[in-house]
Write an enzyme that holds these catalytic residues in place. Structure first.
Site, PDB file in Angstrom:
ATOM      1  N   CYS A  12       0.989  24.049 103.416  1.00  0.00           N
ATOM      2  CA  CYS A  12       1.205  25.454 103.746  1.00  0.00           C
ATOM      3  C   CYS A  12       2.652  25.854 103.459  1.00  0.00           C
ATOM      4  O   CYS A  12       3.046  25.972 102.301  1.00  0.00           O
ATOM      5  CB  CYS A  12       0.782  25.726 105.180  1.00  0.00           C
ATOM      6  SG  CYS A  12       0.485  27.484 105.518  1.00  0.00           S
ATOM      7  N   HIS A  57      -4.637  23.113 106.081  1.00  0.00           N
ATOM      8  CA  HIS A  57      -4.251  22.363 107.270  1.00  0.00           C
ATOM      9  C   HIS A  57      -5.390  21.417 107.641  1.00  0.00           C
ATOM     10  O   HIS A  57      -6.564  21.776 107.558  1.00  0.00           O
ATOM     11  CB  HIS A  57      -3.997  23.309 108.444  1.00  0.00           C
ATOM     12  CG  HIS A  57      -2.742  24.105 108.326  1.00  0.00           C
ATOM     13  ND1 HIS A  57      -1.491  23.548 108.462  1.00  0.00           N
ATOM     14  CD2 HIS A  57      -2.544  25.430 108.079  1.00  0.00           C
ATOM     15  CE1 HIS A  57      -0.571  24.492 108.317  1.00  0.00           C
ATOM     16  NE2 HIS A  57      -1.175  25.638 108.083  1.00  0.00           N
TER      17      HIS A  57
END
Length: 465
Positions: A324, A414
């Site tokens: 991310c 994630h």
């Protein structure tokens, strides 16, 4: 008889999330239809519901403990710190720029109706609601703006259990002092004290619990031992520090605004959080984690010298993975035309031929795909403002999700390393053996529930409902 039971704490990190998860599983096992609730979280450790909405990781775990589908009403307000005096407001699963711009004390009148509505809908739909407080109800300077502790307890007419972390010391003073700080109508809801994270012989606690009851009229209804069974909590699970031997480790820079820490728990003792270049000596792999303030954390990487050290390791062939915000840092540039983070453009580390632009709308969704590099099916979740496109040097392994350039990879997924087969493959690239895997989350919740139930006066606690 209460329809809600609430865990409050004398301090932050008293184990409220852990105890609430245990109660959710205990009550679910006893046949109750139970839901967790926390009015307001302050944490960058968030996840995504099946509806594609964002909520605190602790309440996602508690919903799992209760064996119910996660619902943002279980955590209607999520504050995600972006700086020491600024946090993004996520209301019922969506970032709210207007509320984010308001000063702290001006938010309460706008937030309380949503908290109140979410709480009452859960109370209407479930047999029991297990409520978690935040910080301490004794913070008298915050009483006027409270929407998470005693105001919630009074709204739900909850039976309150007050927990103290006895491992810190001073537990009896914490409990007595907190009781003294409460108003009479608040004390009436306080039904029991819990001594949490106790080590040693419980007989040595006497005469403390009886003395405390004489002072307050409130019984101590549980002595919960220090349990070595990890759960993702509000501030994220911090993996242990690895040994500095020949076997090597995986280095993870401890960014000031790091997010979603618990996704690295499967690394176990192989993970080491680092803050200086010298701590990278012996690293077999590097992970750049997520960040709530990518540009600011990238500046921190450069200021500490870690940016150059990570670049040198990558150039020498050490596997590097960015997740991310870490992915965005690995690219050539990050632009922010809408002022999401406030920086117009910053240069990245240039290890991936990527360019990221922040969009005003946040992507939040559960995601699954097959990685063509490994042939593995992986799943996780996305929470990001960034929209990333590749240049000619980076290979898109999964469109808009996973890229590779030599030994450097970046992903918006994630939880990638929570897929055991992918974790094993990643560590294999680093020449490391996968650690013994954690028990499944359900197995850990079951084990915690057994221990906590045995540590409480369950005739008393169960009798509150």
């Amino acid at each position: 008889m209460a329809k809600a039971i609430m865990i409050q704490g004398c301090t932050s990190n008293a184990g409220k999330s852990y105890l609430a998860a245990a109660l959710c599983r205990i009550l679910a096992d006893e046949g109750y239809r139970v839901a967790p609730f926390k009015a307001q979280n302050m944490s960058n450790n968030a996840g995504v519901t099946p509806a594609g909405l964002e909520m605190g990781r602790a309440q996602l775990v508690q919903a799992r403990a209760a064996r119910v589908v996660p619902d943002v009403r279980m955590n209607p307000v999520l504050l995600k710190p972006e700086a020491d005096t600024r946090s993004q407001v996520v209301l019922l699963g969506r970032a709210d720029p207007e509320l984010t711009a308001l000063p702290w004390r001006e938010r309460k009148p706008r937030l309380w109706p949503h908290v109140q509505g979410a709480l009452h809908r859960l109370l209407d739909e479930y047999e029991v609601v297990v409520i978690e407080g935040a910080g301490s109800p004794a913070e008298v300077n915050l009483r006027s703006s409270d929407i998470v502790n005693m105001r919630v307890a009074k709204e739900a007419q909850a039976a309150v259990l007050l927990a103290a972390d006895i491992d810190r010391g001073g537990a009896f003073a914490h409990l007595l002092g907190t009781w003294h700080c409460l108003e009479p109508d608040e004390r009436a809801l306080l039904r029991g004290f819990v001594l949490n994270r106790f080590r040693g012989d419980a007989r040595l606690l006497a005469p403390g619990p009886e003395w405390l009851r004489e002072q307050t009229g409130v019984p101590t209804v549980g002595v919960v031992p220090m349990l070595d069974i990890p759960l993702p909590e509000e501030d994220g699970l911090m993996p242990g520090r690895a040994a500095t031997g020949e076997d090597g480790f995986v280095a993870i820079p401890r960014l000031p605004r790091v997010s979603n820490l618990d996704e690295f728990a499967p690394l176990g003792e192989l993970a080491r959080w680092v803050t200086a270049p010298a701590e990278l000596a012996g690293a077999r792999a590097v992970i750049l984690p997520g960040s709530k303030s990518t540009a600011a954390d990238l500046a921190w990487l450069r200021a500490t010298g870690l940016a150059g050290a990570v670049t040198r390791l990558a150039t020498s062939g050490v596997p590097v993975l960015g997740v991310c915000g870490g992915l965005q840092m690995l690219g050539h540039a990050i632009t922010d035309p809408h002022g999401v983070e406030g920086a117009a453009e910053v240069a990245g580390l240039g290890l991936l031929d990527l360019h990221t632009e922040f969009a005003p709308d946040k992507t939040t969704r559960l995601t699954a795909f097959t990685d063509p590099e490994t042939g593995l099916k992986v799943q996780g979740y996305e929470i990001h403002h960034g929209r990333t496109r590749e240049g000619g040097g980076a290979q898109a392994l999964a469109p808009e999700l996973l890229w590779r350039q030599g030994n450097v990879r970046g992903t918006y997924l994630h939880g990638l390393l929570e897929n055991p087969a992918y974790l094993e493959r990643f560590l294999g690239w680093a020449g490391l053996d996968a650690p013994e895997s954690l028990d499944s989350l359900d197995a850990r919740l079951d084990a915690i529930a057994v221990q906590v139930r045995a540590s409480l006066d369950w005739d008393f606690v169960g009798g509150l409902l």
